[in-house]
Design a protein around this motif. Structure first.
Motif, PDB file in Angstrom:
ATOM      1  N   ASN A  49       0.816  -1.209   0.000  1.00  0.00           N
ATOM      2  CA  ASN A  49       0.000   0.000   0.000  1.00  0.00           C
ATOM      3  C   ASN A  49       0.849   1.259   0.000  1.00  0.00           C
ATOM      4  OD1 ASN A  49      -2.870  -1.181   0.501  1.00  0.00           O
ATOM      5  ND2 ASN A  49      -1.577  -2.179   2.034  1.00  0.00           N
ATOM      6  N   ALA A  50       0.370   2.262  -0.720  1.00  0.00           N
ATOM      7  CA  ALA A  50       1.048   3.562  -0.747  1.00  0.00           C
ATOM      8  C   ALA A  50       0.599   4.394   0.453  1.00  0.00           C
ATOM      9  CB  ALA A  50       0.721   4.294  -2.034  1.00  0.00           C
ATOM     10  N   PRO A  51       1.465   5.267   0.958  1.00  0.00           N
ATOM     11  CA  PRO A  51       1.072   6.167   2.055  1.00  0.00           C
ATOM     12  C   PRO A  51       0.127   7.244   1.556  1.00  0.00           C
ATOM     13  CG  PRO A  51       3.267   6.708   1.298  1.00  0.00           C
ATOM     14  CD  PRO A  51       2.868   5.477   0.550  1.00  0.00           C
ATOM     15  N   GLU A  52      -0.578   7.866   2.492  1.00  0.00           N
ATOM     16  CA  GLU A  52      -1.483   8.966   2.165  1.00  0.00           C
ATOM     17  C   GLU A  52      -1.215  10.136   3.108  1.00  0.00           C
ATOM     18  OE1 GLU A  52      -5.477   7.562   2.320  1.00  0.00           O
ATOM     19  OE2 GLU A  52      -5.214   6.106   0.700  1.00  0.00           O
ATOM     20  N   VAL A  53      -1.323  11.365   2.565  1.00  0.00           N
ATOM     21  CA  VAL A  53      -1.111  12.583   3.353  1.00  0.00           C
ATOM     22  C   VAL A  53      -2.414  13.364   3.438  1.00  0.00           C
ATOM     23  CG1 VAL A  53       0.034  14.838   3.382  1.00  0.00           C
ATOM     24  CG2 VAL A  53       1.343  12.782   2.848  1.00  0.00           C
ATOM     25  N   MET A 108       6.357  22.381  -0.263  1.00  0.00           N
ATOM     26  CA  MET A 108       6.516  21.097  -0.931  1.00  0.00           C
ATOM     27  C   MET A 108       6.850  20.044   0.121  1.00  0.00           C
ATOM     28  SD  MET A 108       7.604  23.806  -2.784  1.00  0.00           S
ATOM     29  CE  MET A 108       9.386  23.824  -2.802  1.00  0.00           C
ATOM     30  N   LEU A 109       5.949  19.071   0.288  1.00  0.00           N
ATOM     31  CA  LEU A 109       6.127  18.005   1.274  1.00  0.00           C
ATOM     32  C   LEU A 109       6.394  16.690   0.551  1.00  0.00           C
ATOM     33  CD1 LEU A 109       5.773  16.697   4.148  1.00  0.00           C
ATOM     34  CD2 LEU A 109       3.352  16.476   3.579  1.00  0.00           C
ATOM     35  N   THR A 110       7.445  16.000   0.993  1.00  0.00           N
ATOM     36  CA  THR A 110       7.755  14.666   0.478  1.00  0.00           C
ATOM     37  C   THR A 110       7.830  13.705   1.657  1.00  0.00           C
ATOM     38  OG1 THR A 110       9.050  15.587  -1.345  1.00  0.00           O
ATOM     39  CG2 THR A 110       9.364  13.263  -0.842  1.00  0.00           C
ATOM     40  N   ALA A 111       7.052  12.632   1.597  1.00  0.00           N
ATOM     41  CA  ALA A 111       7.065  11.625   2.660  1.00  0.00           C
ATOM     42  C   ALA A 111       7.427  10.281   2.043  1.00  0.00           C
ATOM     43  CB  ALA A 111       5.716  11.557   3.351  1.00  0.00           C
ATOM     44  N   ASN A 112       8.495   9.691   2.554  1.00  0.00           N
ATOM     45  CA  ASN A 112       8.952   8.384   2.103  1.00  0.00           C
ATOM     46  C   ASN A 112       8.635   7.371   3.189  1.00  0.00           C
ATOM     47  OD1 ASN A 112      10.369   6.048   1.442  1.00  0.00           O
ATOM     48  ND2 ASN A 112      12.116   7.141   0.609  1.00  0.00           N
ATOM     49  N   ARG A 146       7.953   3.842  -0.330  1.00  0.00           N
ATOM     50  CA  ARG A 146       6.807   4.335  -1.096  1.00  0.00           C
ATOM     51  C   ARG A 146       6.733   5.844  -0.854  1.00  0.00           C
ATOM     52  NH1 ARG A 146       6.286  -0.066  -4.159  1.00  0.00           N
ATOM     53  NH2 ARG A 146       5.840  -1.924  -2.938  1.00  0.00           N
ATOM     54  N   VAL A 147       6.904   6.616  -1.917  1.00  0.00           N
ATOM     55  CA  VAL A 147       7.044   8.068  -1.776  1.00  0.00           C
ATOM     56  C   VAL A 147       5.772   8.764  -2.237  1.00  0.00           C
ATOM     57  CG1 VAL A 147       8.350  10.098  -2.482  1.00  0.00           C
ATOM     58  CG2 VAL A 147       9.533   7.918  -2.103  1.00  0.00           C
ATOM     59  N   ILE A 148       5.332   9.732  -1.433  1.00  0.00           N
ATOM     60  CA  ILE A 148       4.201  10.566  -1.808  1.00  0.00           C
ATOM     61  C   ILE A 148       4.615  12.025  -1.684  1.00  0.00           C
ATOM     62  CG2 ILE A 148       3.236  10.534   0.544  1.00  0.00           C
ATOM     63  CD1 ILE A 148       0.451  10.662  -0.774  1.00  0.00           C
ATOM     64  N   GLU A 149       4.190  12.840  -2.635  1.00  0.00           N
ATOM     65  CA  GLU A 149       4.495  14.270  -2.614  1.00  0.00           C
ATOM     66  C   GLU A 149       3.193  15.068  -2.560  1.00  0.00           C
ATOM     67  OE1 GLU A 149       6.763  14.864  -6.142  1.00  0.00           O
ATOM     68  OE2 GLU A 149       8.640  14.173  -5.242  1.00  0.00           O
TER      69      GLU A 149
END
Length: 553
Positions: free
Chosen positions: A383-387, A452-456, A460-463
């Motif tokens: 699963n991919a992360p969610e922000v 600009m937020l980047t969460a790894n 699995r990276v979400i921007e």
């Protein structure tokens, strides 16, 4: 015996409830049954279930990986079968799935293997790493990982596919478990303590000295917990300040430095709790399992409602291998065996009550007992992360804080383990700070900007782009901005003046308050105690307010 590929068909009779027989790798207990057992066909992709990383039978076979499907089917030696040969090294105890790959370390060659996480096809194999026998493996970010060994920690460059040298400041001693929380990596080093490593420089930034330190795990709030077997205690570590607190738990904890195995402690995904194997100092003699919850003060409290009892299916069962919570089902997964081998079982444990929900025998493809010596379960990352952060409307002087455990969600991983980076498009309008677990946004000037937020999260990276609108002239409390307020930095002295009495507050660029002082019209404040760098100064005086960025040299 262990076989790479075995196809067989046999009539199996089960005459009593205690009879044990392998059907498609599943232990069946019950009434009289007659059936045909054949080896199940391997899944096309290993996504719906979990792996068991095995040391395997030292002196006879190399390390191995078994797969447990979501329907309970156990597939043996899947790494060998997929690749057509034994591919892991001798005694494979540590494994981590990160992004699209499954990384395995072994005590003896090949000591480091990279597999495709879905197919288990070998991608790369290294006989040596430069730090001796393999220990834990930790992906630091998308570009590099650390491999622990008998002689320290070495850096692997994932882009170039080569080892680049050891982490600076390690003493060359044996390294056990490693975790990354926020801006730092924490690694247990035998007879030393916990090394705090800056991944930006690949160097030890600080050492938390504790000669009894051993295993590490992380709870939902981001705190690191370190087992101290010789002290019958567990130490809590703050991942930002590195402050520690030791809790005496009155349990005999397993000492694993001699076996170089993953530690017998893990954390919950759904509550603030730890699960700790205990009852003996040997790795193959501990029979007890305790649960500790974390109260509102961050202290450990034993949960007396959690009552685990070791099954009596076989005589002398004890834990072998590290337990882990399955993030998909919530079950606590553990492996047990009779003393020094014999029968091996997989246990599904209710994490609330401690009750064993299901027992599964771990045989081999022939339906016979086999010395798997399971080390740890490893779970796929599907699963991919969610922000979840809204755009910001602010007034000059407003500051907002966002904690990763609140804005990030990931069905496979703890948000506290994610690596978060933030940047601002215009520092004259918005400034940002980031301590790794919490980032702040401060409105310092009128206009439009964005963050600009980047969460790894485990590869699995979400921007996400967050729009920020800062209003002209007034603060959120309808104060007049900059009306007669003066903020001047002179050397190490901060001088403020205002039409009337007020308060000056100084924030670090991570959003944390570092100083607060009242004044009557004017004040000169000594900042000698603060580190060099940029700060945000906020002065509030009656109905007036001013926020200004300063730099202390």
């Amino acid at each position: 015996m262990k076989k790479t590929v075995t196809l067989f068909s046999a009539a199996v009779m089960i005459s009593t409830a205690a009879a044990q027989v392998a059907l498609h790798g599943i232990s069946v207990r019950g009434e009289l049954v007659e059936t045909t057992a054949t080896e199940p066909e391997l899944p096309e992709e290993f996504t719906d279930g979990f792996f068991i990383q095995n040391e395997d039978w030292f002196g006879h076979y190399l390390g191995s990986i078994n797969w447990v499907g979501s329907d309970g089917t156990v597939y043996y030696n899947v790494d060998d079968k997929v690749n057509g040969a034994e591919v892991l090294g001798n005694t494979s105890q540590f494994g981590q799935i990160y992004g699209d790959y499954y990384y395995v370390t072994s005590k003896q060659a090949p000591r480091f293997i990279i597999l495709d996480a879905k197919t288990l096809k070998v991608q790369k194999s290294f006989d040596t790493t430069g730090v001796g026998d393999g220990r834990d493996v930790l992906n630091v970010d998308d570009d590099k990982l650390y491999v622990g060994g008998a002689n320290g920690i070495i850096v692997y460059d994932k882009n170039e596919g080569v080892f680049k040298g050891q982490v600076e400041g390690t003493s060359g001693g044996q390294v056990g478990m490693m975790v990354r929380v926020g801006n730092y990596v924490f690694a247990a080093e035998q007879s030393t303590g916990v090394l705090v490593i800056d991944p930006a420089t690949d160097a030890v930034a600080q050492t938390i000295e504790r000669t009894s330190a051993q295993g590490l795990t992380v709870t939902r709030d981001g705190h690191i917990w370190c087992t101290l077997p010789s002290e019958s205690s567990i130490m809590r570590i703050d991942p930002v300040t590195f402050e520690t607190k030791v809790f005496e738990i009155g349990k005999t904890l397993v000492s694993l430095w001699g076996q170089c195995k993953p530690d017998y402690v893990c954390a919950s995904y759904t509550e603030d709790a730890l699960f700790v194997v205990n009852g003996a100092s040997r790795h193959d003699s501990a029979k007890l399992l305790s649960k500790f919850t974390i109260d509102e003060n961050g202290d450990l409290v034993e949960d007396d409602t959690f009552q685990f009892t070791m099954p009596t299916t076989y005589t002398g069962l004890s834990f072998y291998g590290s337990p882990r919570i399955n993030p998909n089902t919530g079950d606590l997964i553990a492996t047990v065996m009779t003393y020094r081998g014999g029968n091996h079982e997989l246990l599904y444990i209710n994490p609330t009550t401690g009750k064993v929900k299901e027992e599964v025998d771990l045989f081999n493809d022939d339906g016979n007992q086999y010395y798997w010596f399971p080390s740890m379960p490893v779970f796929p990352d599907n699963n991919a992360p969610e922000v979840d952060i809204d755009d910001i409307s602010a007034s000059i002087g407003d500051t907002f804080s966002y904690t990763v455990t609140e804005f990030l969600s990931d069905a496979d991983n703890l948000p506290a383990l994610a690596v978060v980076e933030v940047e601002t498009s215009d520092e004259s309008i918005v400034t940002v700070g980031n301590d790794g677990l919490t980032f702040s946004v401060s409105a310092v000037g009128e206009g439009s900007a964005y963050i600009m937020l980047t969460a790894n999260s485990n590869g699995r990276v979400i921007e996400k782009t967050i729009s920020v609108e800062v209003a002209n002239g007034t603060s959120s409390a309808d104060m007049a901005a900059d009306a007669g307020i003066s903020i001047v930095m002179a050397g190490e002295k901060l001088r403020v003046a205002a039409p009337d009495a007020g308060t000056v507050v100084v924030f670090g660029m991570d959003g944390r308050q570092v100083l607060s002082q009242g004044f009557a019209g004017s004040a000169t404040i000594d900042l000698a105690g603060l580190s060099s760098g940029a700060y945000i100064v906020k002065v509030v005086s009656a109905n007036n307010l001013k926020t200004q960025k300063i730099v202390k040299m």
